[in-house]
Write an enzyme that holds these catalytic residues in place. Sequence first.
Site, PDB file in Angstrom:
ATOM      1  N   HIS A 177     -12.564  22.489  12.968  1.00  0.00           N
ATOM      2  CA  HIS A 177     -11.849  23.087  12.840  1.00  0.00           C
ATOM      3  C   HIS A 177     -10.397  22.099  13.023  1.00  0.00           C
ATOM      4  O   HIS A 177      -9.693  22.577  14.144  1.00  0.00           O
ATOM      5  CB  HIS A 177     -12.170  24.343  13.015  1.00  0.00           C
ATOM      6  CG  HIS A 177     -13.075  24.912  13.061  1.00  0.00           C
ATOM      7  ND1 HIS A 177     -13.952  25.956  13.772  1.00  0.00           N
ATOM      8  CD2 HIS A 177     -13.870  25.140  11.551  1.00  0.00           C
ATOM      9  CE1 HIS A 177     -14.893  26.670  13.360  1.00  0.00           C
ATOM     10  NE2 HIS A 177     -14.698  25.523  11.990  1.00  0.00           N
TER      11      HIS A 177
HETATM   12  C1  LIG Z   1     -17.990  20.247   7.692  1.00  0.00           C
HETATM   13  C2  LIG Z   1     -16.520  21.761   7.615  1.00  0.00           C
HETATM   14  C3  LIG Z   1     -17.575  22.861   7.808  1.00  0.00           C
HETATM   15  C4  LIG Z   1     -16.020  23.765   8.084  1.00  0.00           C
HETATM   16  N1  LIG Z   1     -17.052  25.236   8.278  1.00  0.00           N
HETATM   17  C5  LIG Z   1     -15.669  26.217   7.525  1.00  0.00           C
HETATM   18  C6  LIG Z   1     -16.715  27.052   7.693  1.00  0.00           C
HETATM   19  O1  LIG Z   1     -18.101  27.876   7.768  1.00  0.00           O
HETATM   20  N2  LIG Z   1     -15.772  28.281   7.782  1.00  0.00           N
HETATM   21  C7  LIG Z   1     -14.308  28.493   7.836  1.00  0.00           C
HETATM   22  O2  LIG Z   1     -13.975  29.515   7.624  1.00  0.00           O
HETATM   23  N3  LIG Z   1     -13.560  26.435   7.915  1.00  0.00           N
HETATM   24  C8  LIG Z   1     -14.556  26.344   8.073  1.00  0.00           C
HETATM   25  N4  LIG Z   1     -14.338  24.689   8.704  1.00  0.00           N
HETATM   26  C9  LIG Z   1     -12.845  24.410   8.906  1.00  0.00           C
HETATM   27  C10 LIG Z   1     -12.342  24.406   7.084  1.00  0.00           C
HETATM   28  O3  LIG Z   1     -12.800  24.111   5.750  1.00  0.00           O
HETATM   29  C11 LIG Z   1     -10.726  23.536   7.347  1.00  0.00           C
HETATM   30  O4  LIG Z   1     -10.217  24.170   8.516  1.00  0.00           O
HETATM   31  C12 LIG Z   1      -9.742  23.893   5.851  1.00  0.00           C
HETATM   32  O5  LIG Z   1     -10.906  24.052   4.694  1.00  0.00           O
HETATM   33  C13 LIG Z   1      -8.822  22.660   6.171  1.00  0.00           C
HETATM   34  O6  LIG Z   1      -7.700  23.609   5.046  1.00  0.00           O
HETATM   35  P1  LIG Z   1      -6.219  22.232   4.559  1.00  0.00           P
HETATM   36  O7  LIG Z   1      -6.093  22.869   3.510  1.00  0.00           O
HETATM   37  O8  LIG Z   1      -6.039  22.425   6.221  1.00  0.00           O
HETATM   38  O9  LIG Z   1      -6.886  21.437   4.969  1.00  0.00           O
HETATM   39  P2  LIG Z   1      -7.917  20.456   3.585  1.00  0.00           P
HETATM   40  O10 LIG Z   1      -9.270  21.533   3.465  1.00  0.00           O
HETATM   41  O11 LIG Z   1      -8.998  19.042   4.433  1.00  0.00           O
HETATM   42  O12 LIG Z   1      -6.868  19.974   2.817  1.00  0.00           O
HETATM   43  C14 LIG Z   1      -6.336  18.752   2.596  1.00  0.00           C
HETATM   44  C15 LIG Z   1      -6.584  17.933   0.929  1.00  0.00           C
HETATM   45  O13 LIG Z   1      -5.306  16.954   1.384  1.00  0.00           O
HETATM   46  C16 LIG Z   1      -6.031  16.108   0.834  1.00  0.00           C
HETATM   47  N5  LIG Z   1      -5.035  14.783   0.933  1.00  0.00           N
HETATM   48  C17 LIG Z   1      -5.253  13.912   1.877  1.00  0.00           C
HETATM   49  N6  LIG Z   1      -4.528  12.822   2.112  1.00  0.00           N
HETATM   50  C18 LIG Z   1      -4.102  13.305   0.827  1.00  0.00           C
HETATM   51  C19 LIG Z   1      -3.014  11.879   0.188  1.00  0.00           C
HETATM   52  N7  LIG Z   1      -2.506  10.666   1.104  1.00  0.00           N
HETATM   53  N8  LIG Z   1      -2.297  12.220  -0.850  1.00  0.00           N
HETATM   54  C20 LIG Z   1      -3.394  13.047  -2.071  1.00  0.00           C
HETATM   55  N9  LIG Z   1      -4.327  14.127  -1.171  1.00  0.00           N
HETATM   56  C21 LIG Z   1      -4.062  14.033   0.450  1.00  0.00           C
HETATM   57  C22 LIG Z   1      -7.561  15.719   0.691  1.00  0.00           C
HETATM   58  O14 LIG Z   1      -8.274  15.032  -0.293  1.00  0.00           O
HETATM   59  C23 LIG Z   1      -7.823  17.007   0.442  1.00  0.00           C
HETATM   60  O15 LIG Z   1      -8.071  17.507  -0.777  1.00  0.00           O
HETATM   61  C24 LIG Z   1     -15.199  23.639   7.583  1.00  0.00           C
HETATM   62  C25 LIG Z   1     -14.749  22.566   7.801  1.00  0.00           C
HETATM   63  C26 LIG Z   1     -15.127  21.644   7.543  1.00  0.00           C
HETATM   64  C27 LIG Z   1     -15.325  19.672   7.462  1.00  0.00           C
END
Ligand SMILES: Cc1cc2nc3c(=O)[nH]c(=O)nc-3n(C[C@H](O)[C@H](O)[C@H](O)COP(=O)(O)OP(=O)(O)OC[C@H]3O[C@@H](n4cnc5c(N)ncnc54)[C@H](O)[C@@H]3O)c2cc1C
Length: 542
Positions: free
Chosen positions: A473
């Site tokens: 997280h």
């Molecule tokens: C293994 C795991 C289990 C989890 N379990 C839970 C759970 O059960 N419940 C819960 O609430 N949360 C959970 N989480 C946490 C939650 O999923 C994350 O906090 C959330 O998805 C993050 O969202 P975000 O939009 O910040 O980033 P992300 O969802 O990581 O999105 C970032 C995106 O940007 C893309 N990206 C990065 N750099 C570039 C670039 N240079 N060019 C183009 N694209 C790029 C990536 O590929 C990705 O698709 C978990 C996370 C993980 C990894």
Amino acid sequence: MTIDARFDYVIVGAGTAGCVLAARLSEDRTTRVCLLEAGGPARHPFIHVPALVGAAIAHRGLTWGLHTEPQTALNNRRVPLPRGKVIGGSGSINGMAYHRGQPKDYDDWAAAGNAGWSWQEVLPYFRLSENNADLRDVDVHGIDGPIHVTYIPKPNRLNQAFLDAFAALGEYRHCNDFTGLDPEGYGLRQGTIHRGRRDSTASALLLPALCRPNLTVLTRSAALRLRIEAGRATGVDVSAATGGHVVLASREVLLCAGAIHSPQLLMLSGVGPAQHLESLGIKVKADLAGVGANYHDHPAVPIALEMRDTTSYGLSWRTLPRALWNVAEYALTRGGPLASNVFESTAFIRSSTGADRPDVQIAFQPARRNPHAFPLPLGHGFAMSVVNLYPHSRGEVRLASSDARVAPRVNPNILTDPNDCAPLLRGLRLARQLCDAPAFAPYKATEVRPGRGTRSDAELQAYLREATATVHHPVGSCRMGNDPMAVVDPTLCVRGIAALRVVDASVFPSIVGGNTNAPIVMVAEKAVDLITGRTLRGRHGG
Ligand SMILES: Cc1cc2nc3c(=O)[nH]c(=O)nc-3n(C[C@H](O)[C@H](O)[C@H](O)COP(=O)(O)OP(=O)(O)OC[C@H]3O[C@@H](n4cnc5c(N)ncnc54)[C@H](O)[C@@H]3O)c2cc1C
């Protein structure tokens, strides 16, 4: 680089937050939206079948394959940092557990200088995306939003033992609603699962929007850096299979690359701590010391038991016929154990009488925890993850190179603040007490981690150093605020650069006391109103 296209908004990263922005902003058919994603489409069955979550996390084609720097307080171990690299981002590989944290967490955000982010102000944005099948109190829950939230229909029997073990202690209360106004105690938990499949922001919001002519989604298209001209973000340099491209944004660039890659991209683009950027030969566009700082995550440590009894989820010769039936059951009805995310019950408790809110989570898994067989669930047993919900340790994301293809250095400094161990130790002792409760006795399970011999404070401390990891997280690396270390202001605009916002986990001022996906969806829903100047009421047409 050739200039290929112009849009109103260019969104970088199709993860949890990016999919919300792309779907919501493109609802206005006069608005041209481009969504860039470094990974590919979300087609793999590991993404969609809830019980295959472990396989999704371990699949190298779906993740970035990152690790931390060696952690000094963890015997110099490099801790895995799974991050989704696929449409849906980390929301396509996460555990699907649905939580919001504590109401007080958001009041803390507001009190830290973030006007508009108190619990009462963010609650409508939680409800907006939620479609809760079981909890229908509309003051607290959304019942007609796009993301389906539900209890696991037939939780594994071992969950009842976990709940009974808690009840027998007599000190804790049962909690019916972990996303309600008072999420404290033990109980069954909900997940973002719909008709036996993962429901992410990609499946629930982006997929239905893909047919819109004003929405362009470019997969396998990695942003190399943001174009910043005369203090304004104007577009993004992109590397795709077809070569280098530039996509231009006439209104705003929206950075949604997550808590590791958003600060990386800002720094590659000249926005960050000047000295660090200059040391890599990057021209400074805005000297923002806070970019990459304040990185933190939930540290967690497991207690794991094994047993001959086959009640738990898991594969063994003795359960092969049952496993084959479960596959058929899932194929025919989308039900049965394969429709479960395995994270079916949990507890949020206070580790000390002085705590003003639950500061420890004990997450129960009715499955053997076997790191060597991972991701295949071989054998039987159960485990509990003890999570410190409010760690004090803070780390940082720094560039390893000015080349965007080189992974950044992530140093969370896990457990370097001495206050971070005590809640884990207390939680570990409580988890062991639960495992020893009569409710678990019929299963005759044997503790394999940390192991019965590990008992004294010193032994358990040593176990923390050997076994602590995080529950994935990470937040805070482009923190919102109005002080010199803040990266974005409370409207999520990057300080000192026009037409650029960050909308993802990195803007959290501080971590919330629960899993982070739903809070990030909330941040993105609120960002839509901040970007368009509409109000929530306006979005409902009232
Ligand atoms: C293994 C795991 C289990 C989890 N379990 C839970 C759970 O059960 N419940 C819960 O609430 N949360 C959970 N989480 C946490 C939650 O999923 C994350 O906090 C959330 O998805 C993050 O969202 P975000 O939009 O910040 O980033 P992300 O969802 O990581 O999105 C970032 C995106 O940007 C893309 N990206 C990065 N750099 C570039 C670039 N240079 N060019 C183009 N694209 C790029 C990536 O590929 C990705 O698709 C978990 C996370 C993980 C990894």
